[in-house]
Motif scaffolding. Sequence first.
Motif, PDB file in Angstrom:
ATOM      1  N   TRP A   1       0.844  -1.188   0.000  1.00  0.00           N
ATOM      2  CA  TRP A   1       0.000   0.000   0.000  1.00  0.00           C
ATOM      3  C   TRP A   1       0.876   1.233   0.000  1.00  0.00           C
ATOM      4  O   TRP A   1       1.848   1.327   0.762  1.00  0.00           O
ATOM      5  CB  TRP A   1      -0.895   0.018   1.245  1.00  0.00           C
ATOM      6  CG  TRP A   1      -1.946  -1.036   1.225  1.00  0.00           C
ATOM      7  CD1 TRP A   1      -1.868  -2.303   1.735  1.00  0.00           C
ATOM      8  CD2 TRP A   1      -3.247  -0.923   0.646  1.00  0.00           C
ATOM      9  NE1 TRP A   1      -3.033  -2.986   1.515  1.00  0.00           N
ATOM     10  CE2 TRP A   1      -3.902  -2.156   0.845  1.00  0.00           C
ATOM     11  CE3 TRP A   1      -3.937   0.093  -0.020  1.00  0.00           C
ATOM     12  CZ2 TRP A   1      -5.201  -2.399   0.402  1.00  0.00           C
ATOM     13  CZ3 TRP A   1      -5.225  -0.142  -0.453  1.00  0.00           C
ATOM     14  CH2 TRP A   1      -5.853  -1.379  -0.240  1.00  0.00           C
ATOM     15  N   TYR A   2       0.537   2.157  -0.872  1.00  0.00           N
ATOM     16  CA  TYR A   2       1.157   3.469  -0.934  1.00  0.00           C
ATOM     17  C   TYR A   2       0.072   4.495  -0.631  1.00  0.00           C
ATOM     18  O   TYR A   2      -1.115   4.202  -0.698  1.00  0.00           O
ATOM     19  CB  TYR A   2       1.733   3.728  -2.318  1.00  0.00           C
ATOM     20  CG  TYR A   2       2.984   2.937  -2.654  1.00  0.00           C
ATOM     21  CD1 TYR A   2       2.940   1.558  -2.843  1.00  0.00           C
ATOM     22  CD2 TYR A   2       4.220   3.571  -2.788  1.00  0.00           C
ATOM     23  CE1 TYR A   2       4.081   0.833  -3.146  1.00  0.00           C
ATOM     24  CE2 TYR A   2       5.365   2.866  -3.109  1.00  0.00           C
ATOM     25  CZ  TYR A   2       5.282   1.497  -3.286  1.00  0.00           C
ATOM     26  OH  TYR A   2       6.419   0.795  -3.588  1.00  0.00           O
ATOM     27  N   ARG A   3       0.510   5.705  -0.314  1.00  0.00           N
ATOM     28  CA  ARG A   3      -0.457   6.781  -0.107  1.00  0.00           C
ATOM     29  C   ARG A   3       0.079   8.082  -0.655  1.00  0.00           C
ATOM     30  O   ARG A   3       1.296   8.281  -0.758  1.00  0.00           O
ATOM     31  CB  ARG A   3      -0.818   6.935   1.368  1.00  0.00           C
ATOM     32  CG  ARG A   3       0.316   7.398   2.262  1.00  0.00           C
ATOM     33  CD  ARG A   3      -0.116   7.368   3.739  1.00  0.00           C
ATOM     34  NE  ARG A   3       0.969   7.791   4.633  1.00  0.00           N
ATOM     35  CZ  ARG A   3       0.901   7.701   5.966  1.00  0.00           C
ATOM     36  NH1 ARG A   3      -0.194   7.197   6.550  1.00  0.00           N
ATOM     37  NH2 ARG A   3       1.917   8.089   6.705  1.00  0.00           N
ATOM     38  N   GLN A   4      -0.857   8.945  -0.990  1.00  0.00           N
ATOM     39  CA  GLN A   4      -0.494  10.266  -1.516  1.00  0.00           C
ATOM     40  C   GLN A   4      -1.490  11.290  -1.016  1.00  0.00           C
ATOM     41  O   GLN A   4      -2.702  11.115  -1.176  1.00  0.00           O
ATOM     42  CB  GLN A   4      -0.459  10.253  -3.041  1.00  0.00           C
ATOM     43  CG  GLN A   4       0.089  11.529  -3.651  1.00  0.00           C
ATOM     44  CD  GLN A   4       0.346  11.374  -5.136  1.00  0.00           C
ATOM     45  OE1 GLN A   4      -0.204  10.503  -5.802  1.00  0.00           O
ATOM     46  NE2 GLN A   4       1.208  12.232  -5.679  1.00  0.00           N
ATOM     47  N   SER A   5      -0.981  12.340  -0.423  1.00  0.00           N
ATOM     48  CA  SER A   5      -1.825  13.440   0.021  1.00  0.00           C
ATOM     49  C   SER A   5      -1.503  14.655  -0.849  1.00  0.00           C
ATOM     50  O   SER A   5      -0.442  14.703  -1.487  1.00  0.00           O
ATOM     51  CB  SER A   5      -1.606  13.732   1.505  1.00  0.00           C
ATOM     52  OG  SER A   5      -0.244  13.865   1.809  1.00  0.00           O
ATOM     53  N   PRO A   6      -2.410  15.636  -0.900  1.00  0.00           N
ATOM     54  CA  PRO A   6      -2.214  16.789  -1.787  1.00  0.00           C
ATOM     55  C   PRO A   6      -0.871  17.480  -1.583  1.00  0.00           C
ATOM     56  O   PRO A   6      -0.479  17.778  -0.454  1.00  0.00           O
ATOM     57  CB  PRO A   6      -3.379  17.702  -1.413  1.00  0.00           C
ATOM     58  CG  PRO A   6      -4.439  16.769  -0.924  1.00  0.00           C
ATOM     59  CD  PRO A   6      -3.691  15.691  -0.187  1.00  0.00           C
TER      60      PRO A   6
ATOM     61  N   LYS B   1       2.040  16.278  -2.003  1.00  0.00           N
ATOM     62  CA  LYS B   1       3.128  15.391  -1.586  1.00  0.00           C
ATOM     63  C   LYS B   1       3.317  14.258  -2.585  1.00  0.00           C
ATOM     64  O   LYS B   1       2.403  13.922  -3.337  1.00  0.00           O
ATOM     65  CB  LYS B   1       2.844  14.820  -0.200  1.00  0.00           C
ATOM     66  CG  LYS B   1       2.845  15.852   0.914  1.00  0.00           C
ATOM     67  CD  LYS B   1       2.717  15.188   2.272  1.00  0.00           C
ATOM     68  CE  LYS B   1       2.777  16.205   3.398  1.00  0.00           C
ATOM     69  NZ  LYS B   1       2.670  15.550   4.738  1.00  0.00           N
ATOM     70  N   GLN B   2       4.500  13.686  -2.545  1.00  0.00           N
ATOM     71  CA  GLN B   2       4.770  12.542  -3.410  1.00  0.00           C
ATOM     72  C   GLN B   2       4.134  11.285  -2.836  1.00  0.00           C
ATOM     73  O   GLN B   2       3.897  11.184  -1.625  1.00  0.00           O
ATOM     74  CB  GLN B   2       6.282  12.333  -3.538  1.00  0.00           C
ATOM     75  CG  GLN B   2       6.988  13.391  -4.361  1.00  0.00           C
ATOM     76  CD  GLN B   2       8.434  13.025  -4.641  1.00  0.00           C
ATOM     77  OE1 GLN B   2       9.064  12.300  -3.879  1.00  0.00           O
ATOM     78  NE2 GLN B   2       8.977  13.511  -5.750  1.00  0.00           N
ATOM     79  N   ARG B   3       3.869  10.343  -3.734  1.00  0.00           N
ATOM     80  CA  ARG B   3       3.351   9.058  -3.285  1.00  0.00           C
ATOM     81  C   ARG B   3       4.440   8.357  -2.473  1.00  0.00           C
ATOM     82  O   ARG B   3       5.595   8.314  -2.874  1.00  0.00           O
ATOM     83  CB  ARG B   3       2.936   8.206  -4.471  1.00  0.00           C
ATOM     84  CG  ARG B   3       2.183   6.946  -4.111  1.00  0.00           C
ATOM     85  CD  ARG B   3       1.680   6.211  -5.344  1.00  0.00           C
ATOM     86  NE  ARG B   3       0.727   7.012  -6.103  1.00  0.00           N
ATOM     87  CZ  ARG B   3       0.019   6.532  -7.131  1.00  0.00           C
ATOM     88  NH1 ARG B   3       0.171   5.264  -7.511  1.00  0.00           N
ATOM     89  NH2 ARG B   3      -0.821   7.308  -7.772  1.00  0.00           N
ATOM     90  N   GLU B   4       4.039   7.811  -1.315  1.00  0.00           N
ATOM     91  CA  GLU B   4       5.006   7.151  -0.461  1.00  0.00           C
ATOM     92  C   GLU B   4       4.543   5.743  -0.106  1.00  0.00           C
ATOM     93  O   GLU B   4       3.346   5.469  -0.017  1.00  0.00           O
ATOM     94  CB  GLU B   4       5.216   7.941   0.845  1.00  0.00           C
ATOM     95  CG  GLU B   4       4.005   8.029   1.737  1.00  0.00           C
ATOM     96  CD  GLU B   4       4.313   8.559   3.119  1.00  0.00           C
ATOM     97  OE1 GLU B   4       5.496   8.709   3.486  1.00  0.00           O
ATOM     98  OE2 GLU B   4       3.338   8.807   3.875  1.00  0.00           O
ATOM     99  N   LEU B   5       5.530   4.872   0.114  1.00  0.00           N
ATOM    100  CA  LEU B   5       5.226   3.523   0.556  1.00  0.00           C
ATOM    101  C   LEU B   5       4.746   3.561   1.996  1.00  0.00           C
ATOM    102  O   LEU B   5       5.382   4.173   2.855  1.00  0.00           O
ATOM    103  CB  LEU B   5       6.469   2.639   0.454  1.00  0.00           C
ATOM    104  CG  LEU B   5       6.331   1.231   1.045  1.00  0.00           C
ATOM    105  CD1 LEU B   5       5.363   0.393   0.224  1.00  0.00           C
ATOM    106  CD2 LEU B   5       7.699   0.545   1.118  1.00  0.00           C
ATOM    107  N   VAL B   6       3.635   2.870   2.261  1.00  0.00           N
ATOM    108  CA  VAL B   6       3.134   2.742   3.625  1.00  0.00           C
ATOM    109  C   VAL B   6       3.594   1.408   4.210  1.00  0.00           C
ATOM    110  O   VAL B   6       4.189   1.350   5.286  1.00  0.00           O
ATOM    111  CB  VAL B   6       1.596   2.825   3.661  1.00  0.00           C
ATOM    112  CG1 VAL B   6       1.093   2.604   5.079  1.00  0.00           C
ATOM    113  CG2 VAL B   6       1.127   4.165   3.107  1.00  0.00           C
ATOM    114  N   ALA B   7       3.297   0.337   3.480  1.00  0.00           N
ATOM    115  CA  ALA B   7       3.676  -0.994   3.938  1.00  0.00           C
ATOM    116  C   ALA B   7       3.688  -1.941   2.750  1.00  0.00           C
ATOM    117  O   ALA B   7       2.934  -1.750   1.790  1.00  0.00           O
ATOM    118  CB  ALA B   7       2.709  -1.508   4.998  1.00  0.00           C
TER     119      ALA B   7
END
Length: 122
Positions: free
Chosen positions: A36-41, A43-49
């Motif tokens: 799972w990755y996440r991206q907030s306004p 910001k770059q997409r980042e690895l969560v887990a």
Amino acid sequence: QVQIVESGGGLVQPGGSLRLSCAASGDIFSIYVMGWYRQSPGKQRELVASITIGGKTNYTDSVKGRFTISRDNAKNTVDLLMNSLKPEDTAVYYCHAGDVISSPISKSYDYWGQGTQVTVSS
């Protein structure tokens, strides 16, 4: 072709919990890593887990001790249990299937889901 379908996002209060689920389907022999990755306004997409086919997990520091990733290799599914959610966890969460092969000798590909919104707010 491979399809990635996510579910489980939504609105939750700080301190609450959510479970995200992801299912991969189609022409799949195996998937080496799911995550799972996440991206907030802004910001770059980042690895969560992430979790490998052998069960090795990796978490970004900010979620360690709060989030748990698990997968079912037979069903090609991956879940993310998110506890003690914080407002800074608010983002669009994307499921990722990495090094997907359709046969033992095929080339590998990566696939992404469409994303599911997680909002942590009172």
